[in-house]
Design an enzyme around this catalytic site. Sequence first.
Site, PDB file in Angstrom:
ATOM      1  N   HIS A   8       0.842  -1.187   0.000  1.00  0.00           N
ATOM      2  CA  HIS A   8       0.000   0.000   0.000  1.00  0.00           C
ATOM      3  C   HIS A   8       0.885   1.248   0.000  1.00  0.00           C
ATOM      4  O   HIS A   8       1.965   1.253   0.607  1.00  0.00           O
ATOM      5  CB  HIS A   8      -0.908   0.021   1.233  1.00  0.00           C
ATOM      6  CG  HIS A   8      -1.713  -1.224   1.399  1.00  0.00           C
ATOM      7  ND1 HIS A   8      -2.582  -1.683   0.439  1.00  0.00           N
ATOM      8  CD2 HIS A   8      -1.772  -2.133   2.411  1.00  0.00           C
ATOM      9  CE1 HIS A   8      -3.153  -2.801   0.853  1.00  0.00           C
ATOM     10  NE2 HIS A   8      -2.667  -3.091   2.036  1.00  0.00           N
ATOM     11  N   GLU A  29      -2.861  -1.014   7.926  1.00  0.00           N
ATOM     12  CA  GLU A  29      -3.821  -2.000   8.410  1.00  0.00           C
ATOM     13  C   GLU A  29      -3.224  -2.857   9.514  1.00  0.00           C
ATOM     14  O   GLU A  29      -1.998  -2.956   9.658  1.00  0.00           O
ATOM     15  CB  GLU A  29      -4.336  -2.867   7.260  1.00  0.00           C
ATOM     16  CG  GLU A  29      -3.273  -3.652   6.530  1.00  0.00           C
ATOM     17  CD  GLU A  29      -3.815  -4.349   5.283  1.00  0.00           C
ATOM     18  OE1 GLU A  29      -3.514  -5.541   5.086  1.00  0.00           O
ATOM     19  OE2 GLU A  29      -4.524  -3.684   4.482  1.00  0.00           O
ATOM     20  N   HIS A  35       3.156  -7.854   1.668  1.00  0.00           N
ATOM     21  CA  HIS A  35       2.533  -8.802   2.584  1.00  0.00           C
ATOM     22  C   HIS A  35       1.443  -9.603   1.876  1.00  0.00           C
ATOM     23  O   HIS A  35       0.957  -9.208   0.809  1.00  0.00           O
ATOM     24  CB  HIS A  35       1.927  -8.069   3.791  1.00  0.00           C
ATOM     25  CG  HIS A  35       0.853  -7.096   3.424  1.00  0.00           C
ATOM     26  ND1 HIS A  35       1.132  -5.807   2.995  1.00  0.00           N
ATOM     27  CD2 HIS A  35      -0.511  -7.199   3.406  1.00  0.00           C
ATOM     28  CE1 HIS A  35       0.005  -5.169   2.741  1.00  0.00           C
ATOM     29  NE2 HIS A  35      -1.014  -5.994   2.972  1.00  0.00           N
ATOM     30  N   ARG A  41      -0.277  -4.676  -6.481  1.00  0.00           N
ATOM     31  CA  ARG A  41      -0.098  -6.121  -6.350  1.00  0.00           C
ATOM     32  C   ARG A  41       1.236  -6.581  -6.919  1.00  0.00           C
ATOM     33  O   ARG A  41       1.697  -6.079  -7.937  1.00  0.00           O
ATOM     34  CB  ARG A  41      -1.261  -6.852  -7.036  1.00  0.00           C
ATOM     35  CG  ARG A  41      -2.594  -6.580  -6.343  1.00  0.00           C
ATOM     36  CD  ARG A  41      -3.782  -7.205  -7.067  1.00  0.00           C
ATOM     37  NE  ARG A  41      -4.996  -6.936  -6.314  1.00  0.00           N
ATOM     38  CZ  ARG A  41      -5.729  -5.832  -6.436  1.00  0.00           C
ATOM     39  NH1 ARG A  41      -5.342  -4.898  -7.304  1.00  0.00           N
ATOM     40  NH2 ARG A  41      -6.815  -5.657  -5.712  1.00  0.00           N
TER      41      ARG A  41
END
EC number: 5.3.1.8
Length: 422
Positions: free
Chosen positions: A98, A133, A254, A273
């Site tokens: 991200h 997150e 991740h 991605r």
Amino acid sequence: MDRLENTVRPYAWGSTTALPALFGEAPTGEPQAELWMGAHPGAPSRVERGAGPQPLSDVIAAQPERELGARTVQAYGPRLPFLLKLLAADAPLSLQVHPDSAQAAAGHADEEERGVPLDAPHRNYKDAHHKPELICALTPFEGLCGFRHPHQAAELLESLGVDGLKPYADILRAHPETDALREVLTALLTADKDEMAATVAAAAEAAAGSTEHAVYADIARHYPGDPGVLAAMLLNHVVLRPGEALFLGAGVPHAYLSGLGVEIMANSDNVLRCGLTPKHVDVDELLHIVRFEPTDPGVLRPEADAHTGEEVYETPAGEFRLSRFALVPGATPHALHAPAAQILLCTEGTAVLHGPEGADSGAGAGFGEGAGSGGGAPRGGADGARGEAELHLTPGRSAYVPAGEEVRISGDGTLFRATVAV
């Protein structure tokens, strides 16, 4: 207090049994990957305020300062800045990163200026926000998080005895750490697809014969020939015990592999991605976002407040704060008061929320008959004075508490609390 009606997302990687087991329901046979709790426009929770179920996003948009609190609106605008989820993985999710706030804002502005449609499959930046997150395990939970030290990654590749992996291992040993990780990931994602598929197949076969590396054979079973299988070998493999958590900051590659957990994130859709996906992989933009630094995955354990018993998962994120309570029968109810909106989620046993009956926030709405599983009835005083309402939450059920409203909690079970770190 408002009981939340939430949406389950049926992504293909989801478990068919984990969420139904938590809810105490029979499996449908279809994957149930994520339960979303919040005001994300893709699947906002619904609340009952006396005129039928309404999207929480609409309720907040109508009176943002009342619902979110002035400090939240000042910091993050008139929107709930976090999304809470139950995540149930039975197959690996995509390997991803991200952007940070500056990268997200610049990337979003660039794609807007170039007229890239928001729903275009090659669109990278759906919004202008970063997406830190946190995942907290409810069951043993497997994932990949951050780069291994290059020499450790080289040892793993060499141990498989596959000729096609030797050049990558040599780079990892010979070059400076950051350069080595960048060069190898770039080579994996830009190699000839047929040659890479053959190397992935050989590596997966070798990994299947090793207890230590069987996880990569399992990843390859779901994504045969995908270069993300080899990229996964560059990352730390982590197994969380229930109650342990991982924080994923900007630029950290991740992937979640399996297990059930509570996830909270900044309310953003920005994902780059690296593999393990049929979706678009923008290699150039990805390499701009990834932080090529070896890291310790940093397993988090909650820190308990000696006075309240609240166990907090400390992170640097401002958009969210996640904590939990172990509720004990007969204990004095804990009072929760926050200057920001809260979402309360039961994951075990029963949690009872106590609030004033008839409060402006909608307490009492959705209680009693027809209110859904675990509903409770308002209790008023015998003389008609304003009394106390109760809302009972069972596993998988949640409630929304507007900013500034106090709710007390009791019961016998585990309750997670999500709010804004203002």
